[in-house]
Design a protein around this motif. Structure first.
Motif, PDB file in Angstrom:
ATOM      1  N   ARG A 318      -4.000 -40.124  30.293  1.00 44.73           N
ATOM      2  CA  ARG A 318      -3.854 -39.598  31.648  1.00 44.73           C
ATOM      3  C   ARG A 318      -4.870 -40.238  32.604  1.00 44.73           C
ATOM      4  O   ARG A 318      -4.601 -40.428  33.777  1.00 44.73           O
ATOM      5  CB  ARG A 318      -3.987 -38.072  31.621  1.00 44.73           C
ATOM      6  CG  ARG A 318      -2.760 -37.409  31.000  1.00 44.73           C
ATOM      7  CD  ARG A 318      -2.888 -35.908  30.985  1.00 44.73           C
ATOM      8  NE  ARG A 318      -3.785 -35.430  29.968  1.00 44.73           N
ATOM      9  CZ  ARG A 318      -4.279 -34.179  29.925  1.00 44.73           C
ATOM     10  NH1 ARG A 318      -3.960 -33.328  30.863  1.00 44.73           N
ATOM     11  NH2 ARG A 318      -5.067 -33.796  28.943  1.00 44.73           N
ATOM     12  N   CYS A 341      -8.990 -37.973  36.326  1.00 40.56           N
ATOM     13  CA  CYS A 341      -7.901 -37.095  35.876  1.00 40.56           C
ATOM     14  C   CYS A 341      -8.480 -35.690  35.801  1.00 40.56           C
ATOM     15  O   CYS A 341      -9.530 -35.477  35.194  1.00 40.56           O
ATOM     16  CB  CYS A 341      -7.413 -37.525  34.506  1.00 40.56           C
ATOM     17  SG  CYS A 341      -6.274 -36.303  33.802  1.00 40.56           S
ATOM     18  N   ILE A 342      -7.811 -34.742  36.418  1.00 38.48           N
ATOM     19  CA  ILE A 342      -8.334 -33.375  36.444  1.00 38.48           C
ATOM     20  C   ILE A 342      -7.588 -32.473  35.455  1.00 38.48           C
ATOM     21  O   ILE A 342      -7.714 -31.259  35.488  1.00 38.48           O
ATOM     22  CB  ILE A 342      -8.286 -32.787  37.869  1.00 38.48           C
ATOM     23  CG1 ILE A 342      -6.850 -32.784  38.423  1.00 38.48           C
ATOM     24  CG2 ILE A 342      -9.201 -33.571  38.789  1.00 38.48           C
ATOM     25  CD1 ILE A 342      -6.710 -32.037  39.740  1.00 38.48           C
ATOM     26  N   ALA A 343      -6.771 -33.110  34.577  1.00 42.27           N
ATOM     27  CA  ALA A 343      -6.054 -32.389  33.517  1.00 42.27           C
ATOM     28  C   ALA A 343      -5.145 -31.287  34.062  1.00 42.27           C
ATOM     29  O   ALA A 343      -4.913 -30.284  33.386  1.00 42.27           O
ATOM     30  CB  ALA A 343      -7.054 -31.835  32.490  1.00 42.27           C
ATOM     31  N   CYS A 344      -4.639 -31.495  35.283  1.00 47.46           N
ATOM     32  CA  CYS A 344      -3.800 -30.466  35.908  1.00 47.46           C
ATOM     33  C   CYS A 344      -2.379 -30.454  35.353  1.00 47.46           C
ATOM     34  O   CYS A 344      -1.676 -29.447  35.441  1.00 47.46           O
ATOM     35  CB  CYS A 344      -3.730 -30.709  37.411  1.00 47.46           C
ATOM     36  SG  CYS A 344      -2.927 -32.280  37.815  1.00 47.46           S
ATOM     37  N   LEU A 345      -1.935 -31.591  34.836  1.00 47.96           N
ATOM     38  CA  LEU A 345      -0.597 -31.763  34.240  1.00 47.96           C
ATOM     39  C   LEU A 345       0.545 -31.695  35.255  1.00 47.96           C
ATOM     40  O   LEU A 345       1.706 -31.675  34.867  1.00 47.96           O
ATOM     41  CB  LEU A 345      -0.363 -30.731  33.124  1.00 47.96           C
ATOM     42  CG  LEU A 345      -1.345 -30.788  31.967  1.00 47.96           C
ATOM     43  CD1 LEU A 345      -1.199 -29.593  31.050  1.00 47.96           C
ATOM     44  CD2 LEU A 345      -1.171 -32.059  31.159  1.00 47.96           C
ATOM     45  N   GLY A 347       1.481 -33.944  37.719  1.00 46.10           N
ATOM     46  CA  GLY A 347       2.229 -35.173  37.983  1.00 46.10           C
ATOM     47  C   GLY A 347       2.742 -35.834  36.726  1.00 46.10           C
ATOM     48  O   GLY A 347       3.868 -36.343  36.691  1.00 46.10           O
ATOM     49  N   CYS A 348       1.948 -35.836  35.665  1.00 45.64           N
ATOM     50  CA  CYS A 348       2.354 -36.547  34.457  1.00 45.64           C
ATOM     51  C   CYS A 348       3.385 -35.732  33.698  1.00 45.64           C
ATOM     52  O   CYS A 348       4.575 -36.051  33.699  1.00 45.64           O
ATOM     53  CB  CYS A 348       1.127 -36.858  33.600  1.00 45.64           C
ATOM     54  SG  CYS A 348      -0.034 -35.497  33.447  1.00 45.64           S
ATOM     55  N   CYS A 362       1.123 -38.827  39.323  1.00 46.18           N
ATOM     56  CA  CYS A 362      -0.199 -38.229  39.149  1.00 46.18           C
ATOM     57  C   CYS A 362      -0.613 -37.523  40.424  1.00 46.18           C
ATOM     58  O   CYS A 362      -0.484 -38.085  41.518  1.00 46.18           O
ATOM     59  CB  CYS A 362      -1.213 -39.314  38.794  1.00 46.18           C
ATOM     60  SG  CYS A 362      -2.910 -38.715  38.771  1.00 46.18           S
ATOM     61  N   LEU A 363      -1.121 -36.327  40.303  1.00 48.39           N
ATOM     62  CA  LEU A 363      -1.571 -35.566  41.474  1.00 48.39           C
ATOM     63  C   LEU A 363      -2.699 -36.302  42.213  1.00 48.39           C
ATOM     64  O   LEU A 363      -2.649 -36.472  43.421  1.00 48.39           O
ATOM     65  CB  LEU A 363      -2.067 -34.188  41.032  1.00 48.39           C
ATOM     66  CG  LEU A 363      -2.503 -33.191  42.110  1.00 48.39           C
ATOM     67  CD1 LEU A 363      -2.402 -31.774  41.565  1.00 48.39           C
ATOM     68  CD2 LEU A 363      -3.912 -33.403  42.622  1.00 48.39           C
TER      69      LEU A 363
HETATM   70 FE1  SF4 Z   1      -4.376 -36.108  35.115  1.00 49.80          FE
HETATM   71 FE2  SF4 Z   1      -2.880 -36.928  37.094  1.00 49.80          FE
HETATM   72 FE3  SF4 Z   1      -1.747 -35.777  34.989  1.00 49.80          FE
HETATM   73 FE4  SF4 Z   1      -3.164 -34.307  36.681  1.00 49.80          FE
HETATM   74  S1  SF4 Z   1      -1.259 -35.374  37.121  1.00 49.80           S
HETATM   75  S2  SF4 Z   1      -3.280 -34.311  34.437  1.00 49.80           S
HETATM   76  S3  SF4 Z   1      -4.740 -35.744  37.296  1.00 49.80           S
HETATM   77  S4  SF4 Z   1      -2.836 -37.711  35.017  1.00 49.80           S
END
Ligand code: SF4
Length: 643
Positions: A318, A341-345, A347-348, A362-363
């Motif tokens: 990520r 990456c803020i591990a928000c999940l 966008g991915c 990705c956010l």
């Molecule tokens: Fe990381 Fe981007 Fe996925 Fe959020 S959307 S978890 S910031 S890779």
């Protein structure tokens, strides 16, 4: 820290890789519907090669049409696919990266809608997530599939790939054969350890035979399947030893199956590098390089993993979506410019599983997946731009517009930048959000954004500024539905509690059990209060993605938070509420504090006042409609890049 180890070369078999940074295979669904390579896919991987990654392992690539896991999964089951892959490989090679392709068959972990047929598996045991009953493969069919892996590997070599990765992780077909959890056969491919291993062993040996002694083969494995009856790291160590004997040149150590998918994409409550010790265990069993993966975002952590001998290379999954240039930034000592990456999940994983989107982004870095279609190159016509609001949309728009060479001022009415996004980063497990805010501001400052806090923007102020462009990113405000008694000033708003402006008492009722309400309940309960969540829906936290939701519910349970669901508030009282539960009126009273978390509504007070005044006006993010933060950053990028 000098990052010497991360930046040092390494050999996988005869393949020399310029550094230890790996883009691991992650399904993007960027392939064409006919499973050929698309320009979007080429642009996406090329950006990561250009960003300095030493090794790129191209995502799941089906060896058979029945083996696809996602609709547009790319394929290598026919020679027709070779030219598309060759184009991809040639582009990536221009930047000095090595490129491997991950050979994949989903087995039972797919859906009929994806593969147009019944899934196949070692045994007729359905995946607990996909649920569809698979057809058990006959022994001859298993041998045929081994041949298909070998043929796909030969095509990969013809396309110019530097290596292949055999996908033995995440509960897909090879993992299904390896695990007693899914393999119930008693023929030559099941029944005991060595028979369960025959399928991967024959594949690795066959690929080695077809591709020659010098062609690198990586093997991906889940160290622990994290399901009852599944494999653990002890067996994985023995498998790794076996794979090395069969001809594998590197082990890529991941985790889980679909039945434990919450370990594949972990939220920020799971520490960075959580799977590294498993990689270290595997490393003790082999002499070939071991690649660690699992929420490793920070180069400081990555360097330490390498220096302490736990792994030889670092996969940044990520993290490579949120910043394709991490290796270059590390090499150029621009660590503070890394887009985290803020591990928000959102966008991915969120976008990939959203039936209306089905593609990764990705956010924090919504340019991911749009590399070839959105440009942030310098403009030849610089404009004066005013951005109103400093939530994720405002900050992103300001930074991108300034990067393009515009003269940008970003206004924030409170004393600190970040808007509600900053408040969302206050709960114990959400701190990573703050790193995104810091990144946006760092980059904005680099490109010359002027930030003005403590300033409420009015139409008069805009008139005085006389900009060419106004971007309204004024966000949202707490929603207060018209319910009798709600205007009580003793009631607390969730945002005020999180910001420390108001304090909840000992016995607390949180009205509204979405993400904000649930996280606020956790925040209060963590400090010792007895908290009840009241929610209208049949369950709480339904707006939280499934994996993170599991972790959140477990924490609420740990803190003793109780939830009353299916409850519609009809009246607020001084110390509680009257509500309808299953059409029966109930009174819930005796609370010291009532916390309101009943959603948000768009806040856009300026648009009407400044339109038709000669400025170009854009509204982005929650100011249009309260939604996920990724909508704000995506709209910010599109608007700012268009200026
Ligand atoms: Fe990381 Fe981007 Fe996925 Fe959020 S959307 S978890 S910031 S890779």
């Amino acid at each position: 820290m000098s990052f010497e180890k991360l930046l040092s070369p390494i050999s996988i078999g005869k393949m020399k890789v310029k550094n230890r940074f790996v883009v691991p295979p992650m399904g993007t669904n960027f392939g064409n519907p006919d499973s050929s390579v698309s320009q979007q896919l080429i642009d996406y991987y090329t950006a990561r090669a250009k960003g300095g990654f030493g090794l790129i392992v191209v995502e799941v690539t089906a060896i058979d049409p029945l083996g696809k896991a996602i609709p547009n999964e790319i394929g290598l089951w026919s020679d027709d696919f070779i030219p598309g892959f060759k184009k991809l490989v040639d582009e990536v090679h221009k930047y000095g990266a090595k490129i491997a392709v991950q050979l994949h068959h989903a087995g039972r972990q797919t859906a009929r809608g994806v593969i147009d047929g019944q899934p196949v598996a070692p045994s007729a045991v359905p995946c607990p997530v996909m649920k569809d009953m698979p057809r058990e493969l006959g022994t001859d069919e298993v041998h045929e599939l081994i041949r298909k892996y070998r043929d796909a590997a030969v095509r990969a070599k013809k396309a110019g790939f530097d290596a292949v990765e055999i996908h033995g992780a995440h509960g897909y077909l090879i993992a299904q054969f390896m695990s007693p959890y899914s393999n119930k056969r008693i023929d030559e491919f099941g029944g005991d350890f060595i028979s369960r291993m025959k399928f991967p062993c024959e594949i690795v040996k066959g690929v080695r035979q077809d591709l020659g002694a010098d062609f690198p083969i990586l093997f991906r494995i889940s160290a622990d399947e994290k399901v009852h009856g599944g494999r653990t790291v002890h067996e994985t160590k023995a498998i790794a030893r076996l794979m090395e004997e069969c001809g594998a040149d590197a082990m890529h150590v991941s985790i889980c199956t679909y039945g434990s998918m919450h370990w594949m994409f972990v939220p920020p409550s799971v520490p960075q590098g959580f799977n590294t010790d498993a990689a270290a265990e595997v490393k003790r069993s082999v002499t070939i390089p071991v690649i660690a993966v699992g929420r490793i975002h920070d180069p400081y952590l990555a360097e330490d993993i390498l220096l302490s001998g736990k792994a030889d290379m670092i996969s940044m999954g990520r993290a490579s979506l949120s910043d394709p240039e991490i290796p270059n930034k590390v090499a150029e000592n621009r660590i503070h410019e890394i887009s985290p990456c803020i591990a928000c999940l959102q966008g991915c994983v969120g976008n990939l599983f959203d039936p209306d989107i089905l593609k990764v982004s990705c956010l924090v870095n919504p340019l991911t997946g749009r590399e070839g279609v959105i440009s942030t190159d310098k403009t030849t016509e610089p404009k004066k731009v005013v951005v109103v609001g400093s939530g994720p949309g405002g900050l992103k728009a300001a930074y991108i517009a300034a990067q393009k060479g515009h003269d940008v001022t970003c206004y924030e009415k409170s004393t600190v930048l970040g808007g509600q996004f900053r408040v969302a980063g206050i709960p114990s497990t959400k701190h990573d959000i703050l790193s995104a805010i810091k990144h946006y501001v760092t980059m904005g400052r680099k490109y010359g954004v002027t930030y003005k806090t403590d300033t409420e923007v009015t139409a008069e102020l805009i008139q005085k500024e006389n900009p060419d462009v106004v971007i309204l990113a004024t966000g949202s405000v707490p929603l207060l539905p018209r319910i009798k008694g709600i205007e009580n000033p003793s009631f607390l708003k969730a945002i005020d509690v999180l910001e420390g402006k108001r304090e909840a008492g000992e016995k607390v009722l949180v009205v509204g059990g979405g993400m904000v309400g649930s996280e606020t309940a956790e925040f209060i309960a963590e400090r010792g209060s007895k908290v009840t969540i009241l929610e209208m829906m049949p369950a709480i936290a339904v707006d939280v993605p499934p994996g993170p939701r599991m972790y959140l519910l477990a924490r609420l349970d740990e803190y003793g938070v109780t939830a009353i669901t299916g409850a519609k508030v009809t009246e607020f009282r001084e110390d509680g509420v009257t509500c309808l539960i299953a059409d029966k009126e109930e009174m819930l009273t005796g609370y010291d504090s009532i916390v309101l978390a009943m959603g948000s509504t768009a806040f856009n007070p300026l648009e009407e006042k400044i339109k038709d005044k000669g400025y170009e006006v854009f509204v982005i993010g929650d100011a249009i409609k309260a939604r996920k933060a990724i909508s704000a950053t995506e709209e910010a990028l599109k608007v700012a890049a268009s200026l």
